[in-house]
Design an enzyme around this catalytic site. Structure first.
Site, PDB file in Angstrom:
ATOM      1  CG  HIS A 119      -2.037  -0.974   1.141  1.00 40.01           C
ATOM      2  ND1 HIS A 119      -3.255  -0.772   1.717  1.00 40.01           N
ATOM      3  CD2 HIS A 119      -2.130  -2.164   0.509  1.00 40.01           C
ATOM      4  CE1 HIS A 119      -4.059  -1.793   1.450  1.00 40.01           C
ATOM      5  NE2 HIS A 119      -3.379  -2.660   0.729  1.00 40.01           N
ATOM      6  CE1 TYR A 135      -1.483   3.877   9.241  1.00 44.67           C
ATOM      7  CE2 TYR A 135      -0.164   3.164   7.359  1.00 44.67           C
ATOM      8  CZ  TYR A 135      -1.333   3.100   8.105  1.00 44.67           C
ATOM      9  OH  TYR A 135      -2.348   2.260   7.698  1.00 44.67           O
ATOM     10  N   PRO A 163      -5.135  -0.844  18.708  1.00 46.58           N
ATOM     11  CG  PRO A 163      -7.169  -1.809  18.089  1.00 46.58           C
ATOM     12  CD  PRO A 163      -6.432  -1.247  19.270  1.00 46.58           C
ATOM     13  CE1 TYR A 216      -6.339   3.323  10.268  1.00 46.33           C
ATOM     14  CE2 TYR A 216      -5.487   3.770   8.065  1.00 46.33           C
ATOM     15  CZ  TYR A 216      -5.417   3.082   9.271  1.00 46.33           C
ATOM     16  OH  TYR A 216      -4.417   2.159   9.468  1.00 46.33           O
ATOM     17  CE  LYS A 264       3.319   2.438  13.732  1.00 44.57           C
ATOM     18  NZ  LYS A 264       4.035   2.232  12.475  1.00 44.57           N
TER      19      LYS A 264
END
Ligand code: APR
Ligand code: PHB
Length: 396
Positions: free
Chosen positions: A72, A387, A295, A201, A299
């Protein structure tokens, strides 16, 4: 039985540690409480940082990951009924995330361990770690109805957040820092194609939602729900209606959520927790045994991998040179990365969820921060850097 490294727990941390040690010629034994089918079918997150994917490849566990994992380059962020793309690769000079479920990583590592590695005992429950502060620690465990002892040069607790290893560090020598978040995730698996080729998200007044995936025909979707939620209160139609409302895809012409049979529903609490130090004498803690992240941002697995890479290197260094230097630095080395990830996971959670106890003022601040993230390249770069994850410590 005696081994150089006794590993408690056959989750991703324990299995990868055994694999890395085996490749370097250090023997180990893995004790796993559950049976193989249970370990292989536990649903967990599924996003690998760039460095995690690279470690798995270097450990010879990358074949199926490369075939079936999906790289991604970015993700979609939705708030105030608008869509924004966070271009991870562009913001980080080429770092990406790979979608490959933790349960698949575990299956690959088990197959390799059983084919090439040292003993991996299923149904072997560690009861206690004795003599962690002596030169010859031992794990007492129950296997096939009998209590047995595994003597070791080193013991590693990779036994997750409910294991026994952490309790073997005397209470006066350990500190646990923790925070429980005022919401949980309702997670579903559904036989339906993913909403979009990247993760979505969504922040909304009704609460957070995340649209993820497991394959081109299986979606993984999450909804923020109150703590203590009973999955039975969430029949399929209610879940889909709520996802529709929160993802607000109808704001974009031509996009919609495809519904399908829900095959699994779970409620995941959201906790942040760190235990320090991650070492006591010859006992080392790694992965969830030492730290938990909520969550959001996925990570957990990545931190577990980072720990065991540092630990494997330190154990091999000790084995080949006799020097304990890297083992002595293990806890401090790991905790630096752990606290960075704790901060990021906490901040990302706070940014995207609706706080049931929050004030309207705080809700406006949250929107201001989301706006900042999608308008300032500096803010976006800081987010993307976290991220996609920091590189692992360079090879020594
Ligand atoms: N004896 C033997 N095995 C045990 C014991 C025990 N007393 N207690 C727990 N275990 C096993 C569990 O059955 C599990 O298989 O230890 C393993 C711990 O695995 P995980 O919980 O997956 O933890 P870890 O390997 O650190 O991986 C971290 O898992 O929980 C997720 O989000 C987390 O993705 C992260 C990853
Ligand atoms: C998942 O697919 O389970 C997942 C993906 C991204 C996250 C959390 C979970 O941030």
């Amino acid at each position: 039985m005696h081994t150089t490294v006794g590993i408690i727990g056959g989750g991703p941390a324990g299995l990868l540690l055994a694999r890395l040690l085996h490749r370097a010629g250090v023997d180990s034994v893995v004790l796993e409480r559950r049976d193989r089918a249970h370990v292989e079918h536990r649903q967990r997150a599924g996003l690998l940082e760039q460095a995690t994917a690279d470690v798995l490849r270097a450990a010879g566990a990358g074949a199926r990951l490369d075939r079936e994992g999906k790289v991604h380059q970015g993700f979609e962020l939705r708030f105030a009924r608008r869509s924004h793309r966070i271009d991870l690769a562009a913001l980080t000079g080429g770092r990406t995330a790979t979608m490959y479920a933790q349960t698949e990583v575990v299956k690959d590592l088990i197959t390799l361990q059983l084919a090439e590695g040292g003993p991996l005992l299923f149904g072997a429950e560690a009861r206690a770690v004795d003599g962690a502060d002596t030169g010859r620690p031992a794990v007492r465990y129950l296997h096939q109805g009998r209590e047995r002892t595994l003597t070791c040069d080193y013991v590693v607790g990779c036994d997750g957040s409910h294991g026994v290893a952490r309790g073997a560090v005397p209470e006066r020598l350990r500190t646990t820092y923790q925070q429980t978040h005022p919401y949980s995730w309702l997670g579903i698996l559904a036989d339906a194609p993913p909403v979009y080729e990247e993760l979505v998200y969504a922040h909304s007044e009704r609460g957070f939602a995340l649209a993820s995936m497991r394959s081109p025909v299986v979606s993984r979707l999450y909804l923020q729900v109150p703590n203590g939620t009973d999955p039975a209160d969430w029949p399929d139609e209610r879940i889909w209606d709520e996802l529709d409302a929160r993802l607000a895809l109808d704001a974009d012409p031509g996009r919609r959520l495809t519904r399908g049979p829900v095959t699994a529903t779970t409620v995941v609490p959201m906790r942040s927790q760190v235990t320090e130090p991650m070492r006591y004498g010859r006992l080392f803690l790694a992965g969830d045994a030492a730290h938990i992240v909520p969550p959001t941002g996925a990570k957990g697995l990545n931190l577990a991998v980072a720990d065991v890479v540092v630990l494997a290197r330190a154990l091999v260094h000790r084995h080949t040179t006799g020097s304990p230097e890297l083992l002595e630095a293990y806890s401090d080395t790991c905790l630096r990365r752990v606290w960075r990830a704790e901060h990021f996971s906490h901040a990302m959670t706070r940014l995207l969820h609706t706080d049931p106890h929050g004030t309207p003022f705080e809700a406006r601040l949250q929107l201001a921060q989301l706006e900042r993230l999608v308008t300032s390249p500096h803010a976006a770069a800081e987010f993307a850097d976290n991220y996609t994850g920091a590189p692992l410590v360079p090879a020594s």
